[in-house]
Enzyme design. Structure first.
Site, PDB file in Angstrom:
ATOM      1  N   GLY A   1       0.820  -1.215   0.000  1.00 36.86           N
ATOM      2  CA  GLY A   1       0.000   0.000   0.000  1.00 36.86           C
ATOM      3  C   GLY A   1       0.846   1.253   0.000  1.00 36.86           C
ATOM      4  O   GLY A   1       2.079   1.204  -0.043  1.00 36.86           O
TER       5      GLY A   1
ATOM      6  N   GLY B   1       2.719   3.446   1.561  1.00 33.70           N
ATOM      7  CA  GLY B   1       3.381   3.536   2.852  1.00 33.70           C
ATOM      8  C   GLY B   1       3.877   4.912   3.210  1.00 33.70           C
ATOM      9  O   GLY B   1       4.192   5.182   4.374  1.00 33.70           O
ATOM     10  N   ARG B   2       3.970   5.787   2.226  1.00 28.92           N
ATOM     11  CA  ARG B   2       4.394   7.175   2.486  1.00 28.92           C
ATOM     12  C   ARG B   2       3.754   8.151   1.507  1.00 28.92           C
ATOM     13  O   ARG B   2       4.141   9.315   1.452  1.00 28.92           O
ATOM     14  CB  ARG B   2       5.907   7.276   2.394  1.00 28.92           C
ATOM     15  CG  ARG B   2       6.481   6.727   1.095  1.00 28.92           C
ATOM     16  CD  ARG B   2       7.974   6.780   1.093  1.00 28.92           C
ATOM     17  NE  ARG B   2       8.518   6.050  -0.043  1.00 28.92           N
ATOM     18  CZ  ARG B   2       9.790   6.056  -0.360  1.00 28.92           C
ATOM     19  NH1 ARG B   2      10.653   6.758   0.355  1.00 28.92           N
ATOM     20  NH2 ARG B   2      10.232   5.365  -1.386  1.00 28.92           N
TER      21      ARG B   2
ATOM     22  N   LYS C   1       4.325  12.325  -2.059  1.00 27.94           N
ATOM     23  CA  LYS C   1       5.162  11.184  -1.663  1.00 27.94           C
ATOM     24  C   LYS C   1       6.156  11.653  -0.609  1.00 27.94           C
ATOM     25  O   LYS C   1       6.952  12.557  -0.856  1.00 27.94           O
ATOM     26  CB  LYS C   1       5.899  10.631  -2.881  1.00 27.94           C
ATOM     27  CG  LYS C   1       6.723   9.386  -2.594  1.00 27.94           C
ATOM     28  CD  LYS C   1       7.313   8.846  -3.887  1.00 27.94           C
ATOM     29  CE  LYS C   1       8.145   7.588  -3.648  1.00 27.94           C
ATOM     30  NZ  LYS C   1       8.693   7.049  -4.909  1.00 27.94           N
TER      31      LYS C   1
ATOM     32  N   ASP D   1       9.214   4.654   7.743  1.00 29.54           N
ATOM     33  CA  ASP D   1       8.925   5.850   8.542  1.00 29.54           C
ATOM     34  C   ASP D   1       8.005   6.826   7.823  1.00 29.54           C
ATOM     35  O   ASP D   1       7.729   7.915   8.327  1.00 29.54           O
ATOM     36  CB  ASP D   1      10.222   6.559   8.951  1.00 29.54           C
ATOM     37  CG  ASP D   1      11.104   6.937   7.759  1.00 29.54           C
ATOM     38  OD1 ASP D   1      10.589   6.999   6.616  1.00 29.54           O
ATOM     39  OD2 ASP D   1      12.309   7.162   7.966  1.00 29.54           O
TER      40      ASP D   1
ATOM     41  N   ARG E   1      -2.632  -0.028  -9.675  1.00 24.89           N
ATOM     42  CA  ARG E   1      -1.554  -0.914 -10.102  1.00 24.89           C
ATOM     43  C   ARG E   1      -2.066  -2.334 -10.284  1.00 24.89           C
ATOM     44  O   ARG E   1      -3.157  -2.669  -9.800  1.00 24.89           O
ATOM     45  CB  ARG E   1      -0.462  -0.923  -9.025  1.00 24.89           C
ATOM     46  CG  ARG E   1       0.032   0.479  -8.648  1.00 24.89           C
ATOM     47  CD  ARG E   1      -0.016   0.693  -7.132  1.00 24.89           C
ATOM     48  NE  ARG E   1       0.279   2.081  -6.781  1.00 24.89           N
ATOM     49  CZ  ARG E   1       1.510   2.591  -6.770  1.00 24.89           C
ATOM     50  NH1 ARG E   1       2.535   1.817  -7.029  1.00 24.89           N
ATOM     51  NH2 ARG E   1       1.702   3.850  -6.475  1.00 24.89           N
TER      52      ARG E   1
ATOM     53  N   ASP F   1       3.397  -4.294  -7.816  1.00 29.52           N
ATOM     54  CA  ASP F   1       2.858  -3.111  -7.143  1.00 29.52           C
ATOM     55  C   ASP F   1       3.422  -1.822  -7.731  1.00 29.52           C
ATOM     56  O   ASP F   1       2.953  -0.731  -7.396  1.00 29.52           O
ATOM     57  CB  ASP F   1       3.122  -3.169  -5.629  1.00 29.52           C
ATOM     58  CG  ASP F   1       4.584  -3.422  -5.300  1.00 29.52           C
ATOM     59  OD1 ASP F   1       5.039  -4.552  -5.546  1.00 29.52           O
ATOM     60  OD2 ASP F   1       5.269  -2.511  -4.810  1.00 29.52           O
TER      61      ASP F   1
END
Length: 483
Positions: A89, A91-92, A107, A119, A178, A247
């Site tokens: 997914g 993530g950032r 992003k 993080d 995607r 992905d």
């Protein structure tokens, strides 16, 4: 249009909440504008002057929300280096909404439900690389996401045993769906929901299919066609994606998610640009085969709403389509016409690639110098930059013969080649120079490279050295996934 006049539309919440997370970005400390992109402004109708305001910086940073925006991150799965990971997914990355059919996404905007051990941040070097490369690819005619702006900050993240400053790039795409999105939806074995996602993709990327019978199969066929062309263009210009997991494989047939990537320096058919890729799964030469593999994964994910046998049967067209586009483009790079040869000059092109590799020749510089060649009696402008000259001398004998057979002249070939052989290609060592200056607070090189990226066929006397072969100490260096 003023920034505050933009109204974003969010159309993803028609899906169940297990497929996304609504959340607010986590702003960076003391954000600073690095660059903004006039071409991207035009795509969404944004006044240029707005990009010089604090509001624009705050918008990228996530501390300002435009009307209609409900920020969210998307879930998806994916095959990473061939192994299935059931939940990945954004993530950032955080989706802000769409304007003029362009979906805006930041992003590096902080932790999400999908960050796993990350993080939620993107560091300056990777953000600059994506910002510049997406624009360079577009200028070469390669389908890609775009970028509107990029900021630096006083926030830091730990990468590769050191602290690096955090950055956010505002990306734009007609679609962020995607192959891995379909893999995630397919996990729930809900035919209706998969059909809903397919309808969503068709509306975004294949609207001509909305009222068609068998539209889901035709969506797949269209993506196969687009992907065959995309990979042919990558190969033509020596581009390596580096992490072509499912992905990172676009349902719209676009280049997305620029991580460890490279434009070929000296030609090496099995070159690997990602040092994590120890087995060479995503090597330059393997890219079309990985794309085919990814599409077969999609066929499996679609089998509840499609005739899987028909999808797999259509996949037989992928490599022939890819080869046709590749040969057409490579012939143009040589000033030739593929249709005037029984096999599209395949043997000549294969001989060229072998000669470039044997001679250790800078790939794209070769084509630019070939464009400007005036005589077969003086090949010094090309041979002088080869480490080993003999293989290319032999190839030029074959090339001259084909040029004679096709009754071309230096002038007619020049007219063809000048449109496809840019003077400037943004190689990794060039972008690294801009990154190092940016780390010192000097963003001017990013702006300079953006201009070159968007106009690679133009002349830039101040940057003539960037049109020369890559210094060998920087050539074909592998990069890290850490970003």
């Amino acid at each position: 249009m003023k920034l505050n006049e933009i109204k974003l539309e969010v159309d993803y919440f028609k899906f169940d909440e297990k497929f996304y997370q609504k959340l607010k970005p986590t702003p960076l400390q003391n954000p600073k504008l690095i660059s903004f992109n006039l071409q991207a402004c035009d795509l969404i109708g944004l006044d240029y002057q707005e990009c010089e305001t604090q509001d624009f910086i705050d918008f990228i940073n996530g501390s300002k929300t435009l009307e209609g925006s409900v920020p969210y991150s998307m879930a998806y799965a994916g095959h990473q280096f061939g192994y299935f990971v059931p939940q990945l997914g954004d993530g950032r990355a955080i989706n802000l909404g769409a304007v003029n059919k362009w979906h805006l996404q930041t992003k590096g905007s902080g932790l999400t439900r999908y960050s796993r051990s990350g993080d939620g941040r993107a560091v300056l070097r990777s953000s600059i690389r994506e910002y510049l490369m997406s624009e360079a690819m577009f200028a070469l005619g390669i389908p890609t996401t775009r970028a509107l702006g990029i900021i630096d900050s006083d926030s830091f993240a730990h990468r590769d045993w050191e602290e690096e400053s955090c950055s956010i790039v505002l990306r734009m795409s007609p679609s962020w769906i995607r192959v891995g999105t379909f893999e995630f939806f397919a996990r729930f074995k809900d035919k209706e929901t998969i059909a809903q996602l397919a309808d969503y993709v068709i509306k975004q990327s294949y609207p001509h299919l909305e009222d068609e019978q068998n539209r889901y199969e035709k969506m797949f066929y269209s993506l196969v066609d687009k992907s065959a062309e995309l990979l042919a263009l990558w190969q033509t210009y020596g581009f390596q994606h580096g992490v072509m997991n499912t992905d990172n494989f676009s349902m719209a047939g676009l280049t997305i998610d620029y991580g460890p990537y490279a434009f070929m320096d000296y030609f090496e058919k099995n070159a690997i640009c990602n040092h994590t890729d120890a087995e060479g799964r995503y090597s330059y030469n393997n890219q079309p085969y990985v794309a085919r593999w990814n599409l077969l994964v999609l066929a499996d994910a679609l089998k509840t709403i499609c005739d899987e046998d028909k999808l797999k049967s259509y996949m037989k067209t992928f490599l022939p389509q890819h080869e046709k586009v590749y040969l057409d483009m490579m012939n143009k790079r040589l000033g030739l016409d593929a249709s005037k040869s029984g096999n599209g000059n395949l043997n000549l092109i294969l001989e060229l690639l072998g000669s470039l590799e044997s001679s250790k020749m800078d790939y794209n510089v070769f084509f630019y110098r070939l464009t400007n060649l005036k005589s077969f009696d003086d090949l010094s402008s090309i041979l002088d930059i080869a480490v080993f000259q003999e293989p290319l001398k032999n190839w030029f004998e074959s090339y001259e013969k084909v040029c004679h057979e096709q009754k071309t002249t230096f002038e007619t070939r020049f007219e063809v080649m000048k449109k496809v052989n840019p003077k400037y290609i943004l190689k990794n060592y060039i972008i690294q120079e801009a990154i190092e200056k940016a780390h010192e607070g000097d963003y001017s090189a990013v702006s300079d490279l953006l201009k070159i990226a968007q106009n690679p066929f133009d002349e830039y006397p101040s940057f003539e050295r960037y049109a020369q072969p890559t210094p060998m100490k920087f050539a074909n260096i592998q990069l890290s996934c850490s970003s």
